[in-house]
Scaffold this active site. Structure first.
Site, short mmCIF file in Angstrom:
data_model
loop_
_atom_site.label_atom_id
_atom_site.label_comp_id
_atom_site.label_asym_id
_atom_site.label_seq_id
_atom_site.Cartn_x
_atom_site.Cartn_y
_atom_site.Cartn_z
CB VAL A 1 -0.96 0.01 1.20
CG1 VAL A 1 -2.08 -0.99 0.99
CG2 VAL A 1 -0.25 -0.29 2.52
CD GLU A 2 4.29 1.66 -3.29
OE1 GLU A 2 5.11 2.51 -3.66
OE2 GLU A 2 4.55 0.44 -3.21
CD1 TRP A 3 0.15 8.89 -0.28
CD2 TRP A 3 -1.55 7.79 -1.20
NE1 TRP A 3 -0.91 8.99 0.58
CE2 TRP A 3 -1.97 8.33 0.04
CE3 TRP A 3 -2.46 7.05 -1.96
CZ2 TRP A 3 -3.26 8.15 0.54
CZ3 TRP A 3 -3.74 6.87 -1.46
CH2 TRP A 3 -4.15 7.41 -0.24
#
Length: 289
Positions: free
Chosen positions: A169-171
């Protein structure tokens, strides 16, 4: 670890400064860090799988952009590994193993309809070379959590001895999905995805994340889940204060025989006995330093 752009371009707000990495003489044992697991590991029985009881391959990687972490150097930890995707091309897993890769997390899926074209080959070859292997999924905020969990389960075999699945999960500005949901929605979607995987694989998923996403969404959340933290300029204790962690991704610029170009380097938070206990099924959360 996004597959939509060239590797090693993860959103990262740390200032990366290169220093010469100190070499530890072969005759000097590195300092022993505090135990990483919350209870002492079991001794292996004679019936333990050969791969689990085998010796740990010592660190032998080089780094295109070495960082001096000082006393908190990942070199002081025993069990190193890599994560790979199609960007590493055809990996010579035997050579990678000989360089010090004891485990590999392999890109499997992202979103609800994309399978890394090298996943099946890497999944089989890493196992044949004697690495402990696991699969990871790059989470898209533009697809439902249920769709993504179903897609991962459809493509990642449920096999004895595999490491727990990972949700990445990351931008990422290079992703086709530019949506940034609220923290409440992020945590809700992650929970749905992780619950589905835990029911299917019988293992609690590991959460991989980077500093900016963690700051926006994950501080104080999922305290009973293992974390895999990206921190390529400072120790995780400085970037993610008070967060327990299991894996540390300490470099995106590793160099190794068996791989063309650069590769992500990671380390397990514990010693050899703790690794064998954890990889053998006693999957606990590591303490923050």
């Amino acid at each position: 670890m996004d597959d939509t752009a060239q590797p090693f371009s993860l959103a990262e707000e740390e200032e990366t400064v290169a220093y010469s990495a100190p070499e530890l003489p072969d005759s000097v044992d590195p300092p022993v860090e505090p135990a990483a697991l919350v209870s002492p590991p079991k001794l292996l029985s004679r019936a333990a799988p050969a791969m689990l009881a085998g010796p740990i391959t010592r660190y032998g990687f080089r780094d295109a952009k070495p960082i001096n972490f000082g006393r908190s150097s990942p070199r002081h930890l025993a069990v190193h590994g890599v994560d790979v995707s199609r960007w590493q091309g055809n990996v010579n897993w035997e050579k990678l193993r000989a360089q010090g890769a004891n485990f590999a997390y392999i890109k499997a899926t992202d979103g609800g309809d994309h399978l890394d074209p090298m996943f099946t080959r890497n999944w089989r070859a890493a196992d044949a070379a004697g690495l402990k292997r696991g699969a990871y999924h790059f989470f898209y905020w533009c697809r439902t959590a249920g769709e993504q969990a179903d897609w991962f389960i459809r493509n990642v075999p449920k096999v004895d001895g595999a490491l727990p699945p990972v949700i990445d999960v990351e931008w990422n500005g290079d992703s086709s999905c530019q949506r940034r949901p609220s923290r409440e929605k992020v945590l809700e979607k992650m929970q749905v995805f992780m619950d589905r995987l835990e029911r299917y694989y019988g293992q609690r998923p590991i959460i991989y994340t980077a500093p900016d996403f963690y700051r926006d969404n994950l501080q104080g959340a999922f305290l009973d889940y293992p974390f895999w933290l990206r921190a390529v300029a400072r120790h995780p204790s400085k970037v993610y204060p008070d967060r327990k962690w299991l894996f540390w991704q300490y470099s995106g610029s590793g160099l190794s025989h068996g791989v063309t170009g650069r590769i992500d380097l990671n380390v397990f938070h514990g010693d050899e006995r703790q690794w064998r206990a954890w990889a053998g099924g006693r999957q606990m959360v590591a303490d923050a330093d």
